[in-house]
Design a protein around this motif. Structure first.
Motif, PDB file in Angstrom:
ATOM      1  N   VAL A 161       0.845  -1.203   0.000  1.00 45.79           N
ATOM      2  CA  VAL A 161       0.000   0.000   0.000  1.00 45.79           C
ATOM      3  C   VAL A 161       0.883   1.258   0.000  1.00 45.79           C
ATOM      4  O   VAL A 161       0.648   2.206  -0.744  1.00 45.79           O
ATOM      5  CB  VAL A 161      -0.924   0.006   1.250  1.00 45.79           C
ATOM      6  N   ASN A 162       1.921   1.230   0.841  1.00 46.25           N
ATOM      7  CA  ASN A 162       2.816   2.389   0.935  1.00 46.25           C
ATOM      8  C   ASN A 162       3.563   2.636  -0.369  1.00 46.25           C
ATOM      9  O   ASN A 162       3.640   3.769  -0.833  1.00 46.25           O
ATOM     10  CB  ASN A 162       3.829   2.182   2.069  1.00 46.25           C
ATOM     11  N   VAL A 163       4.124   1.572  -0.941  1.00 45.92           N
ATOM     12  CA  VAL A 163       4.921   1.747  -2.166  1.00 45.92           C
ATOM     13  C   VAL A 163       4.033   2.280  -3.284  1.00 45.92           C
ATOM     14  O   VAL A 163       4.424   3.190  -4.025  1.00 45.92           O
ATOM     15  CB  VAL A 163       5.625   0.429  -2.567  1.00 45.92           C
ATOM     16  N   GLU A 164       2.815   1.749  -3.383  1.00 44.72           N
ATOM     17  CA  GLU A 164       1.916   2.221  -4.446  1.00 44.72           C
ATOM     18  C   GLU A 164       1.634   3.716  -4.294  1.00 44.72           C
ATOM     19  O   GLU A 164       1.702   4.478  -5.252  1.00 44.72           O
ATOM     20  CB  GLU A 164       0.603   1.429  -4.405  1.00 44.72           C
ATOM     21  N   GLU A 165       1.341   4.122  -3.067  1.00 43.25           N
ATOM     22  CA  GLU A 165       1.021   5.536  -2.833  1.00 43.25           C
ATOM     23  C   GLU A 165       2.243   6.425  -3.060  1.00 43.25           C
ATOM     24  O   GLU A 165       2.167   7.457  -3.726  1.00 43.25           O
ATOM     25  CB  GLU A 165       0.492   5.718  -1.407  1.00 43.25           C
ATOM     26  N   LYS A 166       3.384   5.990  -2.514  1.00 45.34           N
ATOM     27  CA  LYS A 166       4.610   6.803  -2.639  1.00 45.34           C
ATOM     28  C   LYS A 166       5.029   6.906  -4.112  1.00 45.34           C
ATOM     29  O   LYS A 166       5.465   7.964  -4.560  1.00 45.34           O
ATOM     30  CB  LYS A 166       5.749   6.168  -1.840  1.00 45.34           C
ATOM     31  N   ASN A 167       4.897   5.808  -4.839  1.00 42.35           N
ATOM     32  CA  ASN A 167       5.296   5.838  -6.253  1.00 42.35           C
ATOM     33  C   ASN A 167       4.454   6.824  -7.057  1.00 42.35           C
ATOM     34  O   ASN A 167       4.961   7.506  -7.946  1.00 42.35           O
ATOM     35  CB  ASN A 167       5.207   4.436  -6.864  1.00 42.35           C
ATOM     36  N   LEU A 168       3.169   6.896  -6.731  1.00 45.11           N
ATOM     37  CA  LEU A 168       2.294   7.849  -7.434  1.00 45.11           C
ATOM     38  C   LEU A 168       2.755   9.278  -7.184  1.00 45.11           C
ATOM     39  O   LEU A 168       2.828  10.093  -8.101  1.00 45.11           O
ATOM     40  CB  LEU A 168       0.857   7.687  -6.925  1.00 45.11           C
ATOM     41  N   ILE A 169       3.036   9.566  -5.915  1.00 41.53           N
ATOM     42  CA  ILE A 169       3.491  10.927  -5.571  1.00 41.53           C
ATOM     43  C   ILE A 169       4.820  11.220  -6.270  1.00 41.53           C
ATOM     44  O   ILE A 169       5.027  12.290  -6.849  1.00 41.53           O
ATOM     45  CB  ILE A 169       3.642  11.086  -4.035  1.00 41.53           C
ATOM     46  N   LEU A 170       5.717  10.225  -6.221  1.00 44.70           N
ATOM     47  CA  LEU A 170       7.035  10.417  -6.835  1.00 44.70           C
ATOM     48  C   LEU A 170       6.910  10.694  -8.333  1.00 44.70           C
ATOM     49  O   LEU A 170       7.575  11.575  -8.881  1.00 44.70           O
ATOM     50  CB  LEU A 170       7.918   9.178  -6.603  1.00 44.70           C
ATOM     51  N   GLU A 171       6.019   9.953  -8.963  1.00 42.44           N
ATOM     52  CA  GLU A 171       5.862  10.109 -10.402  1.00 42.44           C
ATOM     53  C   GLU A 171       5.212  11.457 -10.736  1.00 42.44           C
ATOM     54  O   GLU A 171       5.715  12.206 -11.572  1.00 42.44           O
ATOM     55  CB  GLU A 171       5.001   8.936 -10.905  1.00 42.44           C
ATOM     56  N   LYS A 172       4.104  11.761 -10.072  1.00 39.66           N
ATOM     57  CA  LYS A 172       3.321  12.960 -10.431  1.00 39.66           C
ATOM     58  C   LYS A 172       4.014  14.264 -10.004  1.00 39.66           C
ATOM     59  O   LYS A 172       3.941  15.261 -10.697  1.00 39.66           O
ATOM     60  CB  LYS A 172       1.940  12.924  -9.761  1.00 39.66           C
ATOM     61  N   ILE A 173       4.639  14.260  -8.846  1.00 43.23           N
ATOM     62  CA  ILE A 173       5.186  15.531  -8.352  1.00 43.23           C
ATOM     63  C   ILE A 173       6.673  15.683  -8.648  1.00 43.23           C
ATOM     64  O   ILE A 173       7.145  16.761  -8.963  1.00 43.23           O
ATOM     65  CB  ILE A 173       4.918  15.679  -6.835  1.00 43.23           C
ATOM     66  N   TYR A 174       7.391  14.567  -8.555  1.00 45.74           N
ATOM     67  CA  TYR A 174       8.849  14.692  -8.665  1.00 45.74           C
ATOM     68  C   TYR A 174       9.428  14.074  -9.936  1.00 45.74           C
ATOM     69  O   TYR A 174      10.647  14.064 -10.105  1.00 45.74           O
ATOM     70  CB  TYR A 174       9.514  14.053  -7.434  1.00 45.74           C
ATOM     71  N   ASN A 175       8.549  13.531 -10.772  1.00 46.34           N
ATOM     72  CA  ASN A 175       9.009  12.924 -12.013  1.00 46.34           C
ATOM     73  C   ASN A 175      10.088  11.854 -11.752  1.00 46.34           C
ATOM     74  O   ASN A 175      11.119  11.798 -12.418  1.00 46.34           O
ATOM     75  CB  ASN A 175       9.555  14.043 -12.927  1.00 46.34           C
ATOM     76  N   HIS A 176       9.840  11.052 -10.736  1.00 43.27           N
ATOM     77  CA  HIS A 176      10.804  10.024 -10.319  1.00 43.27           C
ATOM     78  C   HIS A 176      10.194   8.647 -10.571  1.00 43.27           C
ATOM     79  O   HIS A 176       8.989   8.449 -10.393  1.00 43.27           O
ATOM     80  CB  HIS A 176      11.113  10.215  -8.823  1.00 43.27           C
ATOM     81  N   GLU A 177      11.005   7.697 -10.979  1.00 44.68           N
ATOM     82  CA  GLU A 177      10.464   6.375 -11.377  1.00 44.68           C
ATOM     83  C   GLU A 177       9.890   5.553 -10.205  1.00 44.68           C
ATOM     84  O   GLU A 177       9.135   4.613 -10.412  1.00 44.68           O
ATOM     85  CB  GLU A 177      11.525   5.562 -12.098  1.00 44.68           C
ATOM     86  N   GLY A 178      10.273   5.875  -8.978  1.00 45.40           N
ATOM     87  CA  GLY A 178       9.715   5.161  -7.831  1.00 45.40           C
ATOM     88  C   GLY A 178      10.471   3.893  -7.479  1.00 45.40           C
ATOM     89  O   GLY A 178      11.582   3.659  -7.964  1.00 45.40           O
ATOM     90  N   PHE A 179       9.848   3.061  -6.625  1.00 35.99           N
ATOM     91  CA  PHE A 179      10.523   1.881  -6.061  1.00 35.99           C
ATOM     92  C   PHE A 179       9.816   0.595  -6.463  1.00 35.99           C
ATOM     93  O   PHE A 179       8.606   0.587  -6.698  1.00 35.99           O
ATOM     94  CB  PHE A 179      10.526   1.984  -4.534  1.00 35.99           C
ATOM     95  N   SER A 180      10.583  -0.496  -6.519  1.00 38.92           N
ATOM     96  CA  SER A 180       9.987  -1.802  -6.788  1.00 38.92           C
ATOM     97  C   SER A 180       9.575  -2.427  -5.454  1.00 38.92           C
ATOM     98  O   SER A 180      10.418  -2.606  -4.561  1.00 38.92           O
ATOM     99  CB  SER A 180      11.009  -2.685  -7.514  1.00 38.92           C
ATOM    100  N   TYR A 181       8.283  -2.733  -5.360  1.00 40.96           N
ATOM    101  CA  TYR A 181       7.784  -3.347  -4.124  1.00 40.96           C
ATOM    102  C   TYR A 181       8.527  -4.654  -3.828  1.00 40.96           C
ATOM    103  O   TYR A 181       8.950  -4.898  -2.702  1.00 40.96           O
ATOM    104  CB  TYR A 181       6.260  -3.587  -4.221  1.00 40.96           C
TER     105      TYR A 181
END
Ligand code: GDP
Ligand code: IMO
Ligand code: MG
Length: 423
Positions: A161-181
């Motif tokens: 749940v955390n990774v999914e939420e954090k990845n969305l924020i990272l992608e939308k706000i920071y243009n970052h690819e995020g983390f692999s769960y």
């Protein structure tokens, strides 16, 4: 004697050294807030240890060292610290207990910490260890505790749940690819295997020990002016570094506390951004940074230095209910012909004796100084209070008088023997 020890300024007051000395007489030493943003230096003979997460009592044999529920733990940093200590023959396995309620720092916390710091406005100068974002998740009730980590199914569910939420924020706000769960889950379940042996309900362990008459030393990290409630907000850390934090952060009632010691540097320092009313000019800054080796134990950043600020320390005496002060680094002032003490702030046409909440006032106030002659003599070899030069004693007595607390320990060097216990 159950004792809380807190930093009374902006951190790095020399808590590690004083904790190490007091630990000799204690059974338990407990960290109760913060995380590996802390850097507590202990010098034993020719060896220097910098403790970030593990209590500074660890270098004494047969002590229990506790990481209490109020701490946030980065398991990777913890394991590195354990391994480093083991390399130096410290018996960590016998001593260390970690609360099953601590919140865990993940790489996304560190990343958010760094990304926020890179923004043009609102830079705080954090240690980028993920402390703020981890405490934010705790307050937001989406954090992951050590108890969760030991429950594989629950852990995986929460992490996802955390990774999914954090990845969305990272992608939308920071243009970052995020983390692999999957990768994170694997890594952290690996850490769980290493740290499992230390995990228990530390509040029960501590209360049982107190019941049996054992003595507990609560080791504050950071300092009163970095406390999220009582410090120079927003230029603070994200936990309660003050004495009250010891009770919530360890699960021990205030009615079990006998003593509250504030560690105070003979001058003032701070790392990172934010107001520092008594900050030195460039020349004196260089001199004191060099003599006091004022470079961060965690990040290596130079510490900003200034004159002793009794508005700050008076605030600390009040908020923490200090019963006494351990004054450190007196020796760093040895060469100065004249020493200044800030006794109040001037803001516009007002004289302020109490520490103001308004950050704009703090940033724009002028310190009111009292001058005292220096002692211009080495103090490092002084063993008793009476050995100190008269002007050094006058300085200490004046500080004690202005801030309204007795000074019971005076430190004149980084080693154990460079310490004066005042009778
Ligand atoms: P802490 O975070 O409060 O534990 O303090 P740090 O360890 O970050 O910083 C204190 C620094 O001052 C360390 O390098 C200590 O070794 C050193 N230190 C502690 N007490 C004294 C003292 O009385 N005199 C001098 N010269 N150095 C000291
Ligand atoms: P010890 O325990 C000095 C400062 C950082 C920054 C602010 C917020 O060694 O005294 P954070 O990473 O906590 O979100 O950063 O707090 N800071 C410290 N300054 N000593 C410390 O710990 C500190 N821990 C955090 O520099 O200004
Ligand atoms: Mg430090």
């Amino acid at each position: 004697m159950n004792t809380i020890l807190v930093g009374a300024q902006w951190g790095d007051e020399g808590k590690g050294k004083i904790i190490d000395i007091l630990s000799a007489e204690m059974d338990f030493i407990v960290r109760y807030q913060g995380g590996n943003n802390a850097g507590h230096t202990v010098v034993v003979g020719k060896k220097e240890f910098i403790l970030h997460l593990i209590p500074s009592g660890i270098l004494h044999e047969n002590k229990k060292c506790v990481i209490g529920n109020g701490v946030v733990v980065d398991p990777e940093a913890l394991i590195n610290e354990i391994n480093h200590l083991k390399k130096h023959k410290v018996d960590v396995d016998k001593s260390l207990l970690i609360s099953d309620r601590v919140h865990i720092i993940f790489p996304y916390h560190r990343l958010f910490d760094g990304l926020r710091e890179e923004k043009k406005t609102g830079k705080l100068g954090t240690t980028k260890r993920g402390i703020g974002p981890c405490y934010a998740d705790k307050a937001n009730r989406c954090g992951i505790t050590m108890a969760d980590l030991l429950n594989k199914e629950l852990f995986c569910k929460k992490l996802k749940v955390n990774v999914e939420e954090k990845n969305l924020i990272l992608e939308k706000i920071y243009n970052h690819e995020g983390f692999s769960y999957d990768e994170l889950a694997d890594r952290y379940l690996g850490f769980a295997k290493v740290v499992k042996r230390y995990i228990c309900d530390t509040a029960i362990a501590l209360n049982k020990a107190i019941e049996k008459g054992k003595s507990v030393l609560f080791e504050g990290a950071q300092g009163t002016l970095l406390d999220i409630d009582h410090g120079t907000y927003p230029f603070v850390t994200s936990s309660n570094a003050t004495a009250g934090g010891a009770c919530t952060g360890a699960g021990v009632s205030p009615n079990k506390i006998d003593k509250i010691i504030g560690v105070v540097k003979a001058y003032t320092t701070r790392v990172g951004e934010g107001p520092l009313p008594t900050e030195f000019d460039k020349e004196l800054m260089g001199i004191i940074q060099k003599k006091g080796r004022e470079f961060g134990a965690t990040t290596g950043r130079p510490r900003r230095c200034g004159w002793f600020d009794s508005v700050v320390v008076g605030h600390s005496v009040l908020i923490n209910g200090l019963t006494e002060i351990a004054l450190t680094k007196l020796d760093v002032l040895d060469d100065l012909e004249e020493i200044k003490i800030c006794t109040a702030y001037k803001y516009k046409d007002k004289v302020l004796k109490d520490f103001p909440a308004d950050i704009e006032v703090l940033l724009n106030c002028k310190p009111v100084y009292e001058k005292m002659p220096g002692w211009v003599r080495d103090t490092a070899s002084c063993k008793r209070y009476e050995d100190l030069p008269p002007n050094a004693r006058r300085y200490l007595e004046r500080l004690s008088e202005i801030v309204g607390s007795k000074i019971s320990i005076i430190s004149v060097g980084s080693s154990r023997r460079e310490t004066i216990i005042k009778k």
